[in-house]
Design an enzyme around this catalytic site. Structure first.
Site, PDB file in Angstrom:
ATOM      1  N   GLU A 161     -11.099 -11.052  29.064  1.00  0.00           N
ATOM      2  CA  GLU A 161      -9.787 -11.583  29.349  1.00  0.00           C
ATOM      3  C   GLU A 161      -9.689 -13.336  29.247  1.00  0.00           C
ATOM      4  O   GLU A 161      -8.968 -13.660  29.892  1.00  0.00           O
ATOM      5  CB  GLU A 161      -8.894 -11.006  30.660  1.00  0.00           C
ATOM      6  CG  GLU A 161      -8.809  -9.838  30.518  1.00  0.00           C
ATOM      7  CD  GLU A 161      -7.866  -9.178  31.837  1.00  0.00           C
ATOM      8  OE1 GLU A 161      -7.610  -9.975  32.480  1.00  0.00           O
ATOM      9  OE2 GLU A 161      -7.583  -8.047  31.752  1.00  0.00           O
TER      10      GLU A 161
ATOM     11  N   GLU B  39     -11.192  -1.306  31.273  1.00  0.00           N
ATOM     12  CA  GLU B  39     -10.605  -1.295  32.712  1.00  0.00           C
ATOM     13  C   GLU B  39      -9.094  -0.458  32.658  1.00  0.00           C
ATOM     14  O   GLU B  39      -8.279  -0.682  31.649  1.00  0.00           O
ATOM     15  CB  GLU B  39     -10.179  -2.627  33.063  1.00  0.00           C
ATOM     16  CG  GLU B  39     -11.234  -3.529  33.583  1.00  0.00           C
ATOM     17  CD  GLU B  39     -10.682  -4.875  34.070  1.00  0.00           C
ATOM     18  OE1 GLU B  39      -9.550  -4.910  34.528  1.00  0.00           O
ATOM     19  OE2 GLU B  39     -11.435  -5.916  33.954  1.00  0.00           O
TER      20      GLU B  39
END
Length: 275
Positions: free
Chosen positions: A88, A231
């Site tokens: 990220e 995730e």
């Protein structure tokens, strides 16, 4: 890896085996965990720390050193499946290092003595926030802030046959838009199609989010890139009745049932979503 009174890695591996969990993600190459994973048969997604990206992007020798330190001592006893080059970080200060670091790491083991490790795929893990538009799924594109990074990355992944790793959280979409998104839709519990988009019927938000990434990849000129969900989950506390242990259990159990089926998403029917 983060927390108090954590069980040792060997105990965690045994828990995985007992529950027949065949996929594991570790966010950095922890030696104790990698030692425990030897011979386990578990497929491992291992992360490169965000603070290492700049160095790995600078030279191929830095990437070769990383592979020599964290991959070579454990392979093939450890089933490395993916390497996530950053988590990220797009958009952000180190986003520009992701692609060159990926290229250097890929080159570090796709030549010479490590040529046989070609089944280990290099990628990066991104949040859904790399998308600008995401609804309806067919309209999705990478945002103006991320396209300069994501389009070249997507095309590179396309060229080396690697997937894009995406952190997919219907929970966040639901809590940010409770008037537009129903809880059953977010929890895989809707009995009828909630969204009809370009002739495709969506019964759950997870599929809509994954297909939004597929639509963005197609527009970026990378139609062959698979989405791997790196995730997901649902919190079991912190937001009233929306985050209870029973709600989290419902999401997780429905998710597992869904991704282990061969149903796939409306845009990729018959292809289960690796998660």
């Amino acid at each position: 890896m983060l927390g108090n009174d954590l069980p040792p890695p060997t105990e965690v591996i045994n828990m995985y085996k007992l529950n027949q969990i065949g996929l594991m993600r570790i966010y950095e190459p922890n030696h104790e965990a990698l030692k425990a994973l030897r011979g386990s048969g578990i497929n491992v997604l291992v992360g490169v720390r965000n603070d290492e990206l700049q160095q790995l992007a600078s030279t191929e020798s830095a990437a070769e050193d990383w592979v020599a330190a964290y991959i070579r001592p454990y392979w093939p006893q450890v089933n490395f499946r993916y390497i996530a080059v950053g988590n990220e970080v797009i958009p952000g200060e180190v986003a520009r290092y992701v692609l060159p670091a990926m290229q250097n790491l890929h080159n570090a083991w796709s030549s010479g003595v490590l040529n046989s490790i070609e089944q280990i795929k290099v990628s990066t893990a991104v949040a859904m926030s790399v998308l600008g538009e995401s609804y309806p799924p067919s309209a999705a594109t990478f945002s103006q802030d991320t396209a300069a990074y994501m389009v070249p990355i997507a095309r590179y992944l396309n060229s080396i046959g690697a997937p894009l790793l995406v952190n997919v959280y219907p929970y966040f979409t639901y809590v940010e838009n409770p008037s537009d998104v129903s809880l059953p839709y977010a929890l895989f519990a809707s009995e009828s199609a909630v969204v009809i988009d370009d002739g495709l019927s969506y019964y759950n938000l997870f599929d809509a989010m994954v297909d939004a990434v597929y639509a963005s990849l197609e527009k970026a000129g990378a139609p062959q890139v698979r989405v791997v969900v790196s995730e997901t989950g649902w919190p079991s506390g912190g937001n009233g009745n929306v985050t209870t242990p029973s709600t989290a259990q419902k999401y997780n159990s429905n998710l597992i049932r869904h991704v282990l089926s061969s149903h796939g998403t409306p845009r990729r029917l018959g292809k289960s979503v690796e998660t």
